[in-house]
Design a protein around this motif. Structure first.
Motif, PDB file in Angstrom:
ATOM      1  N   ILE A   1      47.249  45.133  40.112  1.00 50.56           N
ATOM      2  CA  ILE A   1      46.959  44.734  38.732  1.00 50.56           C
ATOM      3  C   ILE A   1      46.037  43.524  38.721  1.00 50.56           C
ATOM      4  CG2 ILE A   1      48.000  43.727  36.646  1.00 50.56           C
ATOM      5  CD1 ILE A   1      50.425  45.607  37.176  1.00 50.56           C
ATOM      6  N   LYS A   2      46.324  42.580  39.574  1.00 50.58           N
ATOM      7  CA  LYS A   2      45.507  41.362  39.619  1.00 50.58           C
ATOM      8  C   LYS A   2      44.128  41.635  40.223  1.00 50.58           C
ATOM      9  CE  LYS A   2      45.570  36.569  41.096  1.00 50.58           C
ATOM     10  NZ  LYS A   2      46.306  35.511  41.759  1.00 50.58           N
ATOM     11  N   ARG A   3      44.106  42.316  41.351  1.00 51.34           N
ATOM     12  CA  ARG A   3      42.831  42.547  42.060  1.00 51.34           C
ATOM     13  C   ARG A   3      41.858  43.370  41.223  1.00 51.34           C
ATOM     14  NH1 ARG A   3      40.524  42.056  46.942  1.00 51.34           N
ATOM     15  NH2 ARG A   3      39.188  43.714  47.725  1.00 51.34           N
ATOM     16  N   TYR A   4      42.356  44.400  40.568  1.00 59.98           N
ATOM     17  CA  TYR A   4      41.472  45.296  39.822  1.00 59.98           C
ATOM     18  C   TYR A   4      41.452  44.982  38.316  1.00 59.98           C
ATOM     19  CZ  TYR A   4      41.894  47.704  44.256  1.00 59.98           C
ATOM     20  OH  TYR A   4      41.896  47.994  45.590  1.00 59.98           O
TER      21      TYR A   4
ATOM     22  N   HIS B   1      43.572  50.645  31.707  1.00 59.10           N
ATOM     23  CA  HIS B   1      42.190  50.172  31.561  1.00 59.10           C
ATOM     24  C   HIS B   1      41.882  49.273  32.750  1.00 59.10           C
ATOM     25  CE1 HIS B   1      38.556  49.160  29.364  1.00 59.10           C
ATOM     26  NE2 HIS B   1      38.789  47.886  29.609  1.00 59.10           N
ATOM     27  N   ILE B   2      40.968  49.725  33.611  1.00 64.56           N
ATOM     28  CA  ILE B   2      40.614  48.986  34.822  1.00 64.56           C
ATOM     29  C   ILE B   2      39.301  48.257  34.557  1.00 64.56           C
ATOM     30  CG2 ILE B   2      40.099  49.148  37.272  1.00 64.56           C
ATOM     31  CD1 ILE B   2      41.696  51.833  37.209  1.00 64.56           C
ATOM     32  N   LEU B   3      39.341  46.936  34.599  1.00 64.39           N
ATOM     33  CA  LEU B   3      38.162  46.143  34.290  1.00 64.39           C
ATOM     34  C   LEU B   3      37.293  45.875  35.513  1.00 64.39           C
ATOM     35  CD1 LEU B   3      39.890  43.698  31.821  1.00 64.39           C
ATOM     36  CD2 LEU B   3      38.369  45.575  31.247  1.00 64.39           C
ATOM     37  N   ASN B   4      37.877  45.886  36.697  1.00 67.54           N
ATOM     38  CA  ASN B   4      37.118  45.602  37.909  1.00 67.54           C
ATOM     39  C   ASN B   4      36.898  46.901  38.694  1.00 67.54           C
ATOM     40  OD1 ASN B   4      35.840  44.345  39.983  1.00 67.54           O
ATOM     41  ND2 ASN B   4      37.473  42.868  40.394  1.00 67.54           N
ATOM     42  N   THR B   5      36.144  47.821  38.094  1.00 69.08           N
ATOM     43  CA  THR B   5      35.948  49.135  38.717  1.00 69.08           C
ATOM     44  C   THR B   5      35.112  49.063  39.991  1.00 69.08           C
ATOM     45  OG1 THR B   5      34.075  49.522  37.232  1.00 69.08           O
ATOM     46  CG2 THR B   5      36.207  50.439  36.588  1.00 69.08           C
ATOM     47  N   ASP B   6      34.181  48.119  40.063  1.00 70.41           N
ATOM     48  CA  ASP B   6      33.377  47.989  41.285  1.00 70.41           C
ATOM     49  C   ASP B   6      34.261  47.740  42.503  1.00 70.41           C
ATOM     50  OD1 ASP B   6      31.090  48.351  39.807  1.00 70.41           O
ATOM     51  OD2 ASP B   6      30.617  46.216  39.664  1.00 70.41           O
ATOM     52  N   MET B   7      35.291  46.914  42.306  1.00 72.16           N
ATOM     53  CA  MET B   7      36.213  46.603  43.403  1.00 72.16           C
ATOM     54  C   MET B   7      37.031  47.843  43.777  1.00 72.16           C
ATOM     55  SD  MET B   7      37.165  43.945  45.304  1.00 72.16           S
ATOM     56  CE  MET B   7      36.798  42.515  44.344  1.00 72.16           C
ATOM     57  N   VAL B   8      37.401  48.651  42.768  1.00 70.38           N
ATOM     58  CA  VAL B   8      38.159  49.882  43.041  1.00 70.38           C
ATOM     59  C   VAL B   8      37.339  50.803  43.927  1.00 70.38           C
ATOM     60  CG1 VAL B   8      39.176  51.955  42.013  1.00 70.38           C
ATOM     61  CG2 VAL B   8      39.488  49.743  40.905  1.00 70.38           C
ATOM     62  N   TYR B   9      36.067  50.992  43.580  1.00 70.80           N
ATOM     63  CA  TYR B   9      35.200  51.861  44.384  1.00 70.80           C
ATOM     64  C   TYR B   9      34.936  51.268  45.766  1.00 70.80           C
ATOM     65  CZ  TYR B   9      34.389  54.629  40.204  1.00 70.80           C
ATOM     66  OH  TYR B   9      34.565  55.420  39.111  1.00 70.80           O
TER      67      TYR B   9
END
Length: 176
Positions: A7-10, A24-32
């Motif tokens: 939750i925190k990282r993404y 709702h994932i706000l840090n999608t670049d990090m997910v990819y």
């Protein structure tokens, strides 16, 4: 990686509006970059449960905060008097600007000095609140810390600390 870490990282939130209740994932670049899409999908229900728990905890903390603020003796009375004073000042200016002095309302008669002496904790809260709304972020931070201490701790100590920190700030920035 734990649910809280994900939750925190993404930067995952519960979506609102037309996507109400979805993740709702706000840090999608990090997910990819982490190739974590499958991990998030497989943990979606656990993530959503944790987000709901966090929202409930936040709402409960807000309720407790409001309850503590409302329990400060005399605060509601003084705030109502301040609101009445502000309303009178606005109407006075409006009528004066329109040169219609016949409709100027009667000025509220409230002794703020006596109220501040009678309710020192409420006065301390109002001083700290005023400080917390300053445009300067350092002064605002001083006020926010004092507000927290007034609500959850020793209000006398909070005001003394706020005054000292403010004086130190002024001394530090006197030649800026």
């Amino acid at each position: 990686m734990t649910i809280d870490e994900m939750i925190k990282r993404y930067n995952i939130k519960v979506a609102h509006g037309s996507h109400e209740g979805q993740m709702h994932i706000l840090n999608t670049d990090m997910v990819y970059a982490d190739k974590a899409i499958d991990t998030l999908k497989s943990n979606k229900s656990a993530i959503m449960d944790r987000l709901r728990e966090m929202d409930e905890a936040r709402e409960e903390a807000t309720r407790q905060y409001i309850k503590k603020v409302n329990s400060i003796p005399g605060l509601t009375e003084i705030q109502e008097a301040l609101d009445a004073q502000e309303e009178w000042e606005n109407k006075f200016s409006e009528y004066f600007d329109n040169e219609d002095c016949s409709k100027i309302p009667v000025k509220p008669n409230y002794n703020f000095e006596a109220a501040y002496k009678k309710y020192p904790q409420a006065h301390a809260y109002l001083l700290a609140e005023k400080e917390s709304l300053k445009n300067n972020f350092e002064l605002a931070d001083i006020g926010k810390r004092a507000l927290k201490e007034i609500i959850y701790g020793d209000w006398k100590k909070a005001i003394a600390n706020m005054k000292k920190e403010k004086d130190d700030f002024i001394a530090k920035h006197i030649w800026d």
